[in-house]
Design an enzyme around this catalytic site. Structure first.
Site, PDB file in Angstrom:
ATOM      1  CG  ASP A   1      -9.920  -0.043   5.069  1.00 24.14           C
ATOM      2  OD1 ASP A   1      -9.635  -0.293   3.881  1.00 24.14           O
ATOM      3  OD2 ASP A   1      -9.241  -0.431   6.038  1.00 24.14           O
TER       4      ASP A   1
ATOM      5  CD  GLN B   1      -3.366  -4.720   6.426  1.00 25.75           C
ATOM      6  OE1 GLN B   1      -3.162  -3.753   5.722  1.00 25.75           O
ATOM      7  NE2 GLN B   1      -4.098  -5.748   6.030  1.00 25.75           N
TER       8      GLN B   1
ATOM      9  CE  LYS C   1      -3.798  -2.486   2.116  1.00 21.78           C
ATOM     10  NZ  LYS C   1      -4.428  -2.993   3.322  1.00 21.78           N
TER      11      LYS C   1
END
Ligand code: NAD
Length: 316
Positions: free
Chosen positions: A138, A115, A71
């Protein structure tokens, strides 16, 4: 194979033979998304804004470490600044909460990604609620989930949003189609179904959500124009279960033992070989949904930077 019953395969990118099964190329569509993101980064730069994404890792899991570093690399490629915070997996949950609070307050951080999974002693729900909704790239904060369900999405979760982009890029007709989503997780199955039922482009599908307690999964798959497989079970959907011409999107990423250098290989939830014989269009693993998930995180980060800095950014 004949052209897809639900419209895939017509003038899709890279499809010269109308009778061939269309292989949906996630790498190519993701490259287009990244190019679009890079153009928006320029727009932001003209307004004096550099978009920033913070990744937070509280895990010793090598797979999570790899995801986070990918990422960061993706960010660099399109001109997004990345900030990385690592927290010892044994540290108290408060350390993670305080980190999120600090990142929420930083003007140079427009998106925050913790994460997952977090360690067992940390309550995942509290983590997701702690992230400021306007930085929740997200799309897992309840406010953003609610907005998605209400048809007024701020950030669509990256994997289902990426699937939607693939369906759009290959002109798969979703309106009136029978779609089956296998899996009901908060990150894939549920938001995927919510996107497909919306009264909006790449929506309007009649959507069935299947899960571990579903009876007669085979019967439901056999009637589906579009199958989204996201159960995390290696190659459990095979060609014999599919309606001829169906569009098959394989979200699954499963490690299976193999005589490779690493000792394993990655396979999807779909048995690619037999499914390709029957499907009208299909995503490979790897190279299908995976690259889209990564690209849509960049998309959401640039969108977040536009919202927070009041720069008009035309992204869905
Ligand atoms: P999850 O384990 O949270 O959810 C799996 C779902 O499958 C559950 O809702 C469960 O009810 C359902 N399921 C289990 N057994 C079933 C059965 N026999 N029949 C029907 N449904 C059944 O997984 P997830 O996080 O949603 O991920 C699903 C898969 O997608 C995994 O392989 C994961 O690695 C992969 N994934 C890929 C990407 C990507 O970018 N390609 C992103 C996220 C997840």
């Amino acid at each position: 194979m004949t052209e897809s019953a639900n419209g895939a395969g017509g003038d899709a990118p890279g499809d010269d033979d109308p009778d061939a099964t269309t292989i949906i190329d996630g790498e190519s569509v993701a490259a287009d998304v990244r190019a679009d993101v890079a153009a928006h980064v320029e727009t932001l730069a003209d307004a004096g804004v550099t978009p920033g994404l913070a990744t937070v890792l509280m895990s010793d899991d090598p797979a999570s470490e790899t995801y986070v570093s990918m990422k960061q690399r993706d960010c660099e490629e399109v001109g997004i600044e990345s900030v990385h915070v690592e927290i010892d997996a044994d540290a108290p949950a408060d350390e993670l909460y305080e980190t999120i609070d600090d990142l929420n307050d930083r003007d140079d951080v427009h998106g925050i990604l913790v994460q997952l999974p977090v360690p067992d002693h940390v309550d995942k729900r509290s983590v997701l609620r702690r992230i400021a909704p306007e930085k929740d790239v997200d799309g897992f904060h309840p406010e953003n989930v609610g907005r998605l369900v209400a048809g007024d999405a701020r950030f669509k979760p990256c994997t289902p949003h990426g699937v939607q982009k693939l369906l759009a890029a290959y002109d798969v007709e979703t309106e009136g189609a029978d779609a089956v989503v296998v899996g009901r997780s908060d990150i894939v199955g549920k938001p995927m179904a919510n996107l497909l039922i919306q009264k909006s482009p790449v929506g309007n599908a009649t959507t069935t959500v299947c899960h571990s307690r579903t009876e007669d999964l085979e019967g439901k798959l056999a009637a589906a124009d579009i199958v989204i497989a996201a159960a995390g079970m290696s190659e459990f959907v095979d060609g014999s279960m599919l309606k001829p011409g169906a569009t098959v999107i394989d979200v699954g990423i499963n490690r299976v033992e193999a005589e490779t250098e690493k000792g394993y290989e990655l396979v999807g939830d779909v048995d690619y070989e037999s499914a390709t014989e029957v499907a009208g269009a299909i995503t490979p693993v790897p190279g299908g949904v995976g690259p889209m998930t990564r690209a849509m995180l960049l998309h959401n980060t640039v969108k977040a930077a536009g919202i927070q800095s009041d720069v008009a950014i035309d992204l869905d």
